[in-house]
Design a protein around this motif. Structure first.
Motif, PDB file in Angstrom:
ATOM      1  N   GLU A  78       0.824  -1.210   0.000  1.00  0.00           N
ATOM      2  CA  GLU A  78       0.000   0.000   0.000  1.00  0.00           C
ATOM      3  C   GLU A  78       0.857   1.258   0.000  1.00  0.00           C
ATOM      4  O   GLU A  78       0.621   2.197  -0.779  1.00  0.00           O
ATOM      5  CB  GLU A  78      -0.887   0.020   1.247  1.00  0.00           C
ATOM      6  CG  GLU A  78      -2.005  -0.983   1.280  1.00  0.00           C
ATOM      7  CD  GLU A  78      -2.763  -0.913   2.595  1.00  0.00           C
ATOM      8  OE1 GLU A  78      -3.782  -1.591   2.722  1.00  0.00           O
ATOM      9  OE2 GLU A  78      -2.328  -0.168   3.514  1.00  0.00           O
ATOM     10  N   GLN A  79       1.827   1.277   0.878  1.00  0.00           N
ATOM     11  CA  GLN A  79       2.640   2.485   1.009  1.00  0.00           C
ATOM     12  C   GLN A  79       3.554   2.681  -0.192  1.00  0.00           C
ATOM     13  O   GLN A  79       3.811   3.822  -0.603  1.00  0.00           O
ATOM     14  CB  GLN A  79       3.447   2.422   2.306  1.00  0.00           C
ATOM     15  CG  GLN A  79       2.556   2.445   3.545  1.00  0.00           C
ATOM     16  CD  GLN A  79       3.362   2.554   4.817  1.00  0.00           C
ATOM     17  OE1 GLN A  79       4.090   3.517   5.034  1.00  0.00           O
ATOM     18  NE2 GLN A  79       3.247   1.553   5.667  1.00  0.00           N
ATOM     19  N   LEU A  80       4.035   1.596  -0.773  1.00  0.00           N
ATOM     20  CA  LEU A  80       4.805   1.728  -2.004  1.00  0.00           C
ATOM     21  C   LEU A  80       3.945   2.354  -3.103  1.00  0.00           C
ATOM     22  O   LEU A  80       4.376   3.261  -3.815  1.00  0.00           O
ATOM     23  CB  LEU A  80       5.322   0.365  -2.447  1.00  0.00           C
ATOM     24  CG  LEU A  80       6.505  -0.205  -1.657  1.00  0.00           C
ATOM     25  CD1 LEU A  80       6.716  -1.673  -2.002  1.00  0.00           C
ATOM     26  CD2 LEU A  80       7.777   0.591  -1.931  1.00  0.00           C
ATOM     27  N   SER A  81       2.727   1.865  -3.243  1.00  0.00           N
ATOM     28  CA  SER A  81       1.815   2.422  -4.238  1.00  0.00           C
ATOM     29  C   SER A  81       1.582   3.910  -3.996  1.00  0.00           C
ATOM     30  O   SER A  81       1.600   4.714  -4.939  1.00  0.00           O
ATOM     31  CB  SER A  81       0.483   1.663  -4.214  1.00  0.00           C
ATOM     32  OG  SER A  81      -0.455   2.236  -5.098  1.00  0.00           O
ATOM     33  N   SER A  82       1.386   4.284  -2.744  1.00  0.00           N
ATOM     34  CA  SER A  82       1.156   5.693  -2.407  1.00  0.00           C
ATOM     35  C   SER A  82       2.348   6.570  -2.774  1.00  0.00           C
ATOM     36  O   SER A  82       2.188   7.750  -3.084  1.00  0.00           O
ATOM     37  CB  SER A  82       0.855   5.839  -0.910  1.00  0.00           C
ATOM     38  OG  SER A  82      -0.368   5.209  -0.584  1.00  0.00           O
ATOM     39  N   HIS A  83       3.540   5.996  -2.740  1.00  0.00           N
ATOM     40  CA  HIS A  83       4.751   6.733  -3.116  1.00  0.00           C
ATOM     41  C   HIS A  83       5.040   6.651  -4.619  1.00  0.00           C
ATOM     42  O   HIS A  83       6.113   7.066  -5.068  1.00  0.00           O
ATOM     43  CB  HIS A  83       5.959   6.211  -2.336  1.00  0.00           C
ATOM     44  CG  HIS A  83       6.038   6.711  -0.929  1.00  0.00           C
ATOM     45  ND1 HIS A  83       5.402   6.094   0.125  1.00  0.00           N
ATOM     46  CD2 HIS A  83       6.672   7.801  -0.386  1.00  0.00           C
ATOM     47  CE1 HIS A  83       5.658   6.749   1.244  1.00  0.00           C
ATOM     48  NE2 HIS A  83       6.414   7.786   0.962  1.00  0.00           N
ATOM     49  N   GLY A  84       4.112   6.094  -5.393  1.00  0.00           N
ATOM     50  CA  GLY A  84       4.299   6.026  -6.835  1.00  0.00           C
ATOM     51  C   GLY A  84       5.154   4.876  -7.311  1.00  0.00           C
ATOM     52  O   GLY A  84       5.644   4.891  -8.441  1.00  0.00           O
ATOM     53  N   VAL A  85       5.325   3.831  -6.469  1.00  0.00           N
ATOM     54  CA  VAL A  85       6.148   2.676  -6.835  1.00  0.00           C
ATOM     55  C   VAL A  85       5.238   1.511  -7.208  1.00  0.00           C
ATOM     56  O   VAL A  85       4.432   1.064  -6.386  1.00  0.00           O
ATOM     57  CB  VAL A  85       7.073   2.256  -5.673  1.00  0.00           C
ATOM     58  CG1 VAL A  85       7.893   1.023  -6.066  1.00  0.00           C
ATOM     59  CG2 VAL A  85       7.984   3.399  -5.272  1.00  0.00           C
ATOM     60  N   PRO A  86       5.316   0.979  -8.440  1.00  0.00           N
ATOM     61  CA  PRO A  86       4.535  -0.206  -8.804  1.00  0.00           C
ATOM     62  C   PRO A  86       4.964  -1.422  -7.979  1.00  0.00           C
ATOM     63  O   PRO A  86       6.119  -1.534  -7.566  1.00  0.00           O
ATOM     64  CB  PRO A  86       4.855  -0.411 -10.291  1.00  0.00           C
ATOM     65  CG  PRO A  86       5.400   0.897 -10.757  1.00  0.00           C
ATOM     66  CD  PRO A  86       6.103   1.497  -9.575  1.00  0.00           C
ATOM     67  N   VAL A  87       4.006  -2.317  -7.767  1.00  0.00           N
ATOM     68  CA  VAL A  87       4.243  -3.500  -6.924  1.00  0.00           C
ATOM     69  C   VAL A  87       3.705  -4.728  -7.653  1.00  0.00           C
ATOM     70  O   VAL A  87       2.686  -4.652  -8.348  1.00  0.00           O
ATOM     71  CB  VAL A  87       3.522  -3.352  -5.568  1.00  0.00           C
ATOM     72  CG1 VAL A  87       3.689  -4.612  -4.723  1.00  0.00           C
ATOM     73  CG2 VAL A  87       4.046  -2.141  -4.806  1.00  0.00           C
ATOM     74  N   PHE A  88       4.403  -5.850  -7.501  1.00  0.00           N
ATOM     75  CA  PHE A  88       3.897  -7.129  -8.000  1.00  0.00           C
ATOM     76  C   PHE A  88       3.740  -8.084  -6.824  1.00  0.00           C
ATOM     77  O   PHE A  88       4.683  -8.292  -6.057  1.00  0.00           O
ATOM     78  CB  PHE A  88       4.845  -7.740  -9.031  1.00  0.00           C
ATOM     79  CG  PHE A  88       4.418  -9.098  -9.488  1.00  0.00           C
ATOM     80  CD1 PHE A  88       3.488  -9.248 -10.501  1.00  0.00           C
ATOM     81  CD2 PHE A  88       4.914 -10.242  -8.881  1.00  0.00           C
ATOM     82  CE1 PHE A  88       3.071 -10.501 -10.910  1.00  0.00           C
ATOM     83  CE2 PHE A  88       4.508 -11.501  -9.275  1.00  0.00           C
ATOM     84  CZ  PHE A  88       3.583 -11.637 -10.300  1.00  0.00           C
ATOM     85  N   LEU A  89       2.537  -8.676  -6.696  1.00  0.00           N
ATOM     86  CA  LEU A  89       2.253  -9.618  -5.621  1.00  0.00           C
ATOM     87  C   LEU A  89       1.772 -10.937  -6.203  1.00  0.00           C
ATOM     88  O   LEU A  89       0.943 -10.949  -7.125  1.00  0.00           O
ATOM     89  CB  LEU A  89       1.147  -9.087  -4.700  1.00  0.00           C
ATOM     90  CG  LEU A  89       1.322  -7.727  -4.031  1.00  0.00           C
ATOM     91  CD1 LEU A  89       0.048  -7.360  -3.288  1.00  0.00           C
ATOM     92  CD2 LEU A  89       2.489  -7.764  -3.063  1.00  0.00           C
ATOM     93  N   ALA A  90       2.241 -12.030  -5.665  1.00  0.00           N
ATOM     94  CA  ALA A  90       1.720 -13.345  -6.017  1.00  0.00           C
ATOM     95  C   ALA A  90       0.707 -13.749  -4.949  1.00  0.00           C
ATOM     96  O   ALA A  90       1.062 -13.949  -3.788  1.00  0.00           O
ATOM     97  CB  ALA A  90       2.847 -14.367  -6.093  1.00  0.00           C
ATOM     98  N   ASP A  91      -0.571 -13.846  -5.338  1.00  0.00           N
ATOM     99  CA  ASP A  91      -1.650 -14.128  -4.386  1.00  0.00           C
ATOM    100  C   ASP A  91      -1.967 -15.619  -4.415  1.00  0.00           C
ATOM    101  O   ASP A  91      -2.864 -16.071  -5.129  1.00  0.00           O
ATOM    102  CB  ASP A  91      -2.879 -13.301  -4.758  1.00  0.00           C
ATOM    103  CG  ASP A  91      -4.001 -13.438  -3.731  1.00  0.00           C
ATOM    104  OD1 ASP A  91      -3.745 -14.002  -2.650  1.00  0.00           O
ATOM    105  OD2 ASP A  91      -5.116 -12.973  -4.015  1.00  0.00           O
ATOM    106  N   ILE A  92      -1.225 -16.396  -3.644  1.00  0.00           N
ATOM    107  CA  ILE A  92      -1.353 -17.853  -3.692  1.00  0.00           C
ATOM    108  C   ILE A  92      -2.615 -18.335  -2.983  1.00  0.00           C
ATOM    109  O   ILE A  92      -3.289 -19.255  -3.437  1.00  0.00           O
ATOM    110  CB  ILE A  92      -0.098 -18.504  -3.075  1.00  0.00           C
ATOM    111  CG1 ILE A  92       1.111 -18.226  -3.962  1.00  0.00           C
ATOM    112  CG2 ILE A  92      -0.296 -20.020  -2.907  1.00  0.00           C
ATOM    113  CD1 ILE A  92       2.405 -18.730  -3.430  1.00  0.00           C
ATOM    114  N   LYS A  93      -2.965 -17.700  -1.871  1.00  0.00           N
ATOM    115  CA  LYS A  93      -4.134 -18.145  -1.113  1.00  0.00           C
ATOM    116  C   LYS A  93      -5.418 -17.426  -1.526  1.00  0.00           C
ATOM    117  O   LYS A  93      -6.492 -17.747  -1.050  1.00  0.00           O
ATOM    118  CB  LYS A  93      -3.874 -17.930   0.384  1.00  0.00           C
ATOM    119  CG  LYS A  93      -2.708 -18.755   0.913  1.00  0.00           C
ATOM    120  CD  LYS A  93      -2.522 -18.602   2.402  1.00  0.00           C
ATOM    121  CE  LYS A  93      -1.960 -17.248   2.777  1.00  0.00           C
ATOM    122  NZ  LYS A  93      -0.579 -17.047   2.327  1.00  0.00           N
TER     123      LYS A  93
END
Length: 538
Positions: A78-93
């Motif tokens: 969340e905070q990375l996104s707020s600072h303008g940084v793209p994020v990649f997450l693997a949602d296994i569950k």
């Protein structure tokens, strides 16, 4: 100055807490993790933070099941996104999709916010949802077999070292002859050709391909495809540059790879994630240290990456993690204990968030002691602290703005501001189909590649041989040469006679097709420097 206003005395309980807090008093932009825990109390005036510029120095989020690792991942994203940084997450569950929706206020949320000095407000973040090869919800993510490469594919197929080397030889041959491997049937066709009577001689000068090894590879491919993996390989191939986008309001887009439908295929999804990282490494320029990362990637269930991995695979991971920092990409491994990560990789992880560990068995106790030894010296009794942390609490040490480790700090973590749970299926489906990327990747494309080219060439050769044999019987050996020349003039599909099928493939224009679609042989070979991956430049 009154007694209550006196500064803490060094060496006292208050002094130690003040020294720890001072280690996190950064001047530049930083992510807020939570508040210091010391001597049983939470200190909201002592925030524990991570400097934004060091997020490309990689990190580890570890802890036993149920201790809050996923929520920590969500909080950082969340905070990375707020600072303008793209994020990649693997949602296994399947429980990270809630990051796209505002969180729900409640008594527990308000209580946690008050404890850590957080001004909590529910909010959602810009998201894209992906799925492997169209399996389950999400925009389909596909890769060609060619770009996936022999090292990663060997890991997925669980080949031994000898078989991995043979697979590398097959890829080398396909590269050299311009036979693009788009899907699994392309790879099967090349393997089958190389052990056929016509194709055996093609690799003889560089070791050859044994029939036994080819059989193992073909059986592994068949089993792999029966597990439903066939759809993961093909076109349109996903452009990993999509992961670097920001939203119109400047926030970084959170790319969520939905994996619940393939969580019983850990070898596949973990290796697929490494393909994405290797592909990013291949395409991104060197940038050195930045004010903020270009992208931060989170690998959940990271132990699956390293289970039963070959030496070549581990060396490739280590090399990628070490070098991709200079491309502005940060990597966080999320797993249960640091022991799940090889020491050479663990040494590259400068930011650590360690949730509670359990010591119910001798093996647990051994893992606990090993974890404690990975931390810098600390005034805490870390064995006691790590077994006594509650959900949403962790031991933290990160890199300071100067690159030095911060003091070890037990921390009560902030609550995520997005929904702590999945969004409903209808909302997820609407988000996927409403994405501008959906039309680009939704429909699979099966164009002419190695399977079609080899099949067409083999059919052409067989038809020509059959035709010649028939005409030879009718006209006799004396007139066969002249009649064959006339047939070549009349029949547009006929080819100049060649001594082998492979030479006919080369002469039939496949090299020209290769140049149009994937660049030169030299470019392909150079791109196989890490993980053996390769792809065309877009």
């Amino acid at each position: 100055m009154s007694e209550s206003e006196q500064p803490p005395v060094a060496g006292t309980t208050a002094g130690i807490a003040a020294d720890i807090a001072a280690g996190y008093a950064f001047e530049g932009a930083a992510l807020d993790l939570g508040a210091l825990l010391w001597d049983g109390d939470c200190h909201p005036d002592a925030p524990i933070r991570i400097p934004l510029p060091v997020l490309n120095r990689h990190g580890l989020v570890a802890g036993a099941t149920g201790t809050g690792k996923t929520k920590t991942l969500q909080l950082i994203a969340e905070q990375l996104s707020s600072h303008g940084v793209p994020v990649f997450l693997a949602d296994i569950k399947g429980d990270v999709s809630g990051i796209s929706a505002p969180g729900e206020d409640g008594e527990k949320i308000r209580e946690r916010a008050a404890q850590v000095g957080q001004s909590w407000a529910g909010k959602g973040f810009p998201c894209e949802f992906y799925g492997l090869g169209g399996t389950g919800p999400g925009i389909p993510v596909r890769a060609t077999v060619t770009s996936f490469g022999p090292v990663l594919l060997s890991k997925v197929l669980q080949l031994n070292r000898t078989q991995e080397q043979s697979l590398g030889l097959i890829f080398h041959y396909a590269d050299a002859k311009g036979l693009e491997l788009v899907d699994l049937k392309d790879l099967r066709a090349v393997v089958a050709f190389l052990v056929s009577d016509t194709g055996k001689a093609e690799l003889k000068g560089i070791g050859g391909l044994s029939t036994v090894t080819a059989g193992v590879i073909l059986r592994a491919l068949t089993a792999f495809e029966q597990e439903g993996a066939g759809g993961f390989f093909g076109e349109p191939e996903f452009d990993t540059a999509e992961l670097l986008r920001t939203a119109a309001d400047g926030r970084g887009i959170v790319s969520v790879l939905e994996l619940p439908s393939v969580q019983d295929k850990p070898q596949l999804f973990s290796t697929f994630l490494m393909w994405m990282l290797a592909d990013l490494f291949h395409d991104l320029p060197e940038v050195g240290d930045l004010e903020k990362p270009k992208l931060v990637v989170f690998f959940d269930e990271a132990h699956l990456l390293f289970k039963d991995a070959s030496k070549a695979f581990l060396e490739s991971i280590t090399q990628t993690v070490r070098l991709i920092r200079s491309k502005g990409v940060g990597v966080f491994f999320v797993t249960q204990t640091p022991k799940d990560v090889p020491s050479d990789v663990l040494a590259q992880l400068g930011n650590r968030v360690q949730h509670a560990l359990r010591a119910f068995t001798p093996d647990d106790a051994k893992a606990l002691k090993a974890t404690v030894r990975t931390f810098p010296n600390s005034p805490y009794d870390l064995e006691e602290v790590l077994t006594g942390l509650g959900t949403g609490e962790a031991v933290v040490t990160v890199l300071s703005e100067k690159g030095a480790p911060t003091p070890v700090a037990a921390t009560r973590l902030r609550a995520p501001e997005s929904l702590m749970g999945p969004i409903d299926a209808a909302a997820l489906d609407a988000a996927v189909k409403g994405s501008p990327l959906y039309g680009r990747y939704a429909e699979a494309v099966d164009r002419e590649s190695a399977y079609e080219k080899l099949t067409a060439e083999q059919t052409s050769v067989q038809e020509e041989a059959s035709s010649r044999a028939g005409e030879a019987r009718e006209a006799g050996e004396a007139g066969e040469a002249g009649q064959a020349g006339q047939r070549e003039t009349r029949a547009p599909r006929s080819r100049k006679e060649e001594p082998s099928l492979a030479e006919q493939v080369v002469g039939s224009g496949i090299f020209r097709s290769l140049a149009r679609s994937i660049g030169t042989q030299v470019g392909r070979e150079i791109s196989r420097s890490i993980f053996g991956t390769a792809r065309r430049r877009r």
